[in-house]
Design a protein around this motif. Structure first.
Motif, PDB file in Angstrom:
ATOM      1  N   PHE A  13       1.152  -1.674   0.226  1.00 27.54           N
ATOM      2  CA  PHE A  13       0.286  -0.100   0.355  1.00 27.54           C
ATOM      3  C   PHE A  13       1.215   1.164   0.112  1.00 27.54           C
ATOM      4  O   PHE A  13       1.813   1.183   0.177  1.00 27.54           O
ATOM      5  N   SER A  14       0.814   2.515  -0.656  1.00 34.70           N
ATOM      6  CA  SER A  14       1.177   3.057  -0.701  1.00 34.70           C
ATOM      7  C   SER A  14       0.787   4.104   0.584  1.00 34.70           C
ATOM      8  O   SER A  14      -0.828   3.810   0.718  1.00 34.70           O
ATOM      9  N   GLN A  15       1.725   5.594   0.253  1.00 32.73           N
ATOM     10  CA  GLN A  15       0.581   6.656   1.509  1.00 32.73           C
ATOM     11  C   GLN A  15      -0.810   7.032   1.117  1.00 32.73           C
ATOM     12  O   GLN A  15      -1.626   7.755   1.964  1.00 32.73           O
ATOM     13  N   GLN A  19      -4.149   6.922   2.638  1.00 25.95           N
ATOM     14  CA  GLN A  19      -5.386   7.824   2.739  1.00 25.95           C
ATOM     15  C   GLN A  19      -6.771   7.394   1.998  1.00 25.95           C
ATOM     16  O   GLN A  19      -7.966   7.910   3.550  1.00 25.95           O
ATOM     17  N   MET A  20      -6.818   6.972   0.818  1.00 25.52           N
ATOM     18  CA  MET A  20      -8.101   6.522   0.343  1.00 25.52           C
ATOM     19  C   MET A  20      -8.674   5.337   1.541  1.00 25.52           C
ATOM     20  O   MET A  20     -10.109   5.661   1.791  1.00 25.52           O
ATOM     21  N   LEU A  21      -8.313   4.415   2.164  1.00 28.42           N
ATOM     22  CA  LEU A  21      -9.064   3.450   2.653  1.00 28.42           C
ATOM     23  C   LEU A  21      -9.278   3.926   4.798  1.00 28.42           C
ATOM     24  O   LEU A  21      -9.763   3.450   5.377  1.00 28.42           O
ATOM     25  N   TYR A  29      -0.294  11.284   7.620  1.00 27.13           N
ATOM     26  CA  TYR A  29      -0.370   9.933   7.529  1.00 27.13           C
ATOM     27  C   TYR A  29       1.423   9.956   7.526  1.00 27.13           C
ATOM     28  O   TYR A  29       1.498   8.875   8.631  1.00 27.13           O
ATOM     29  N   SER A  30       2.524  10.431   6.208  1.00 28.79           N
ATOM     30  CA  SER A  30       3.847  10.346   6.974  1.00 28.79           C
ATOM     31  C   SER A  30       3.927  10.635   8.321  1.00 28.79           C
ATOM     32  O   SER A  30       5.243  10.570   8.448  1.00 28.79           O
ATOM     33  N   LYS A  31       3.297  12.046   8.709  1.00 27.26           N
ATOM     34  CA  LYS A  31       4.328  12.759   9.914  1.00 27.26           C
ATOM     35  C   LYS A  31       3.531  11.336  10.910  1.00 27.26           C
ATOM     36  O   LYS A  31       4.837  10.623  12.003  1.00 27.26           O
ATOM     37  N   ILE A  32       3.289  10.325  11.251  1.00 30.35           N
ATOM     38  CA  ILE A  32       2.431  10.119  11.420  1.00 30.35           C
ATOM     39  C   ILE A  32       3.375   8.434  11.852  1.00 30.35           C
ATOM     40  O   ILE A  32       4.318   7.832  12.835  1.00 30.35           O
ATOM     41  N   GLU A  33       3.810   8.342  10.190  1.00 32.95           N
ATOM     42  CA  GLU A  33       4.575   7.125  10.468  1.00 32.95           C
ATOM     43  C   GLU A  33       6.307   7.583  10.536  1.00 32.95           C
ATOM     44  O   GLU A  33       6.453   6.667  11.248  1.00 32.95           O
ATOM     45  N   THR A  34       6.393   8.616  10.699  1.00 28.44           N
ATOM     46  CA  THR A  34       7.551   9.083  11.058  1.00 28.44           C
ATOM     47  C   THR A  34       8.123   9.697  12.735  1.00 28.44           C
ATOM     48  O   THR A  34       9.206   9.857  12.897  1.00 28.44           O
TER      49      THR A  34
END
Length: 73
Positions: A13-15, A19-21, A29-34
């Motif tokens: 899955f891409s970011q 986002q869609m899911l 979402y990127s900030k959450i992952e990092t």
């Protein structure tokens, strides 16, 4: 949030797909992952559902990525 990223990548899955899911903006979402930003309860729930895992796994409370049995909708 390495578990979140690892599960996302394992499912190819891409970011943007996340986002869609989940409805979580890709930049958030990127900030959450990092680790720059935390997740709300609802964001964690949506991510767990999208990645077919448990919220406990995402939070590091268990090492078993399998989701708990879910009630029928």
């Amino acid at each position: 949030m390495t578990r979140l990223k690892a599960l996302r990548k394992a499912r190819n899955f891409s970011q943007i797909k996340m986002q869609m899911l989940t409805g979580i903006d890709q930049s958030d979402y990127s900030k959450i992952e990092t680790g720059e930003r935390g997740m709300s309860f609802e964001q964690c729930r949506r991510s767990a559902l999208a990645l077919d895992t448990s919220m406990d796994y995402l939070a590091g409370l268990t090492d078993d990525p399998a989701p708990y049995p879910r009630r029928p909708a």
